[in-house]
Enzyme design. Structure first.
Site, short mmCIF file in Angstrom:
data_model
loop_
_atom_site.label_atom_id
_atom_site.label_comp_id
_atom_site.label_asym_id
_atom_site.label_seq_id
_atom_site.Cartn_x
_atom_site.Cartn_y
_atom_site.Cartn_z
N HIS A 107 0.81 -1.21 0.00
CA HIS A 107 0.00 0.00 0.00
C HIS A 107 0.85 1.27 0.00
CE1 HIS A 107 -3.71 -2.24 0.75
NE2 HIS A 107 -3.04 -2.95 1.63
N HIS A 132 6.73 6.38 5.79
CA HIS A 132 6.15 5.94 4.52
C HIS A 132 5.49 7.16 3.88
CE1 HIS A 132 2.94 5.59 7.54
NE2 HIS A 132 2.18 6.03 6.57
N HIS A 134 2.28 8.97 1.18
CA HIS A 134 0.99 8.96 0.50
C HIS A 134 1.07 10.02 -0.60
CE1 HIS A 134 -1.04 6.51 3.62
NE2 HIS A 134 -0.20 7.12 4.43
N HIS A 151 4.81 10.18 6.49
CA HIS A 151 4.43 9.91 7.88
C HIS A 151 5.60 9.23 8.60
CE1 HIS A 151 -0.13 9.86 6.77
NE2 HIS A 151 0.39 11.07 6.81
N THR A 219 -5.42 4.20 7.66
CA THR A 219 -5.77 2.99 6.93
C THR A 219 -6.38 2.00 7.91
OG1 THR A 219 -3.63 1.94 7.32
CG2 THR A 219 -3.83 3.29 5.34
#
Length: 269
Positions: A107, A132, A134, A151, A219
């Protein structure tokens, strides 16, 4: 000394008072004590996605473990903006250069440090677990999305989670971020990829002024009780670096969630 300016966010509240927040791997795996939910990505073994029948609007119905995704009242991300005040819980970094390792959880792509890193928030210490991304950003500033959002997930000894969010805009190529962006494609097949030496302090902008609020994982399982610290100043990445992130995971962003009367602290340090 500046005093905190209060607003409400159905009228945005900028005031004092941070709550407890919690995140650890990706945005969906995490660890509370020995194991807690994380802030971005894999709630295995349950399948979920960012579109279609397993997209964000359906997360709450995909598993009994994901109920907070639909019924929670303190969900993330949110729209923030405006106001300023003296931080009631200052953010201090305890980062240094370290060998890194890159992994892809399906993801998003994560960067792990091979030596201890962390932060202190209001005197409480949190250990760095992973960062990670987005793309585009999950949080919005006065309704505006940025090209990407990173993040940095941290966990305290009591299992509590704190996430530092850093927005990214297009600009000059960023050498500090190159070990991560250059390693993203190689990690796409699920392999652990050495990132070499990463200058972790250089990944942050010069200013640690931030928005702080109580939220959730972005998530599944969307667990609440996460301390969010979204830095006001974005970092610049080159167009090619941002394109690399989008090529690996495009549109891996949850829509903005209702504030539901929560306090948002716009904190200047």
């Amino acid at each position: 000394m500046r005093s905190a300016t209060l607003m409400t966010r159905k009228s945005l509240i900028v005031g004092s008072g941070l709550g407890l927040l919690a995140l650890v791997t990706g945005c969906s795996r995490s660890a509370a004590g020995a194991a807690a939910p994380s802030p971005s990505a894999s709630a295995a073994p349950h399948a979920w996605s960012y579109d279609g029948a397993e997209g964000p609007e359906h997360w709450g119905a995909l598993s009994s473990d994901f109920g907070s995704c639909s019924s929670g009242t303190a969900q993330s991300p949110i729209d923030v903006g405006g106001g300023s005040g003296l931080s009631p819980a200052p953010l201090a970094l305890a980062y240094s250069a370290s060998e890194g390792e890159i992994t892809d959880n399906g993801h998003t792509t994560e960067l792990h440090a091979l030596t201890a890193q962390g932060i202190t928030v209001g005197g409480k210490k949190y250990a760095f677990k992973q960062l990670h991304f987005h793309a585009p950003s999950e949080h919005t500033l006065d309704g505006v999305r940025h090209e990407a959002e990173f993040h940095f997930v941290h966990q305290a000894d009591d299992g509590g989670l704190a996430v530092v969010g850093i927005l990214a805009t297009v600009g000059a190529p960023n050498a500090a971020w190159a070990p991560f962006t250059e390693g993203v494609p190689a990690a796409a097949d699920g392999q652990k990829v050495p990132a070499g030496v990463v200058d972790f302090p250089a990944l942050f902008p010069a200013s640690l002024d931030h928005f702080a609020y109580d939220g959730s994982l972005t998530t599944p399982p969307c667990s609440e009780g996460v301390r969010w610290l979204l830095l006001k100043t974005p970092v610049e990445l080159g167009a090619g670096q941002l394109a690399t992130l989008r090529a690996a995971h495009a549109g891996n962003s949850r829509p903005v969630q209702p504030l539901n009367g929560r306090d948002v602290v716009a904190a200047d340090q």
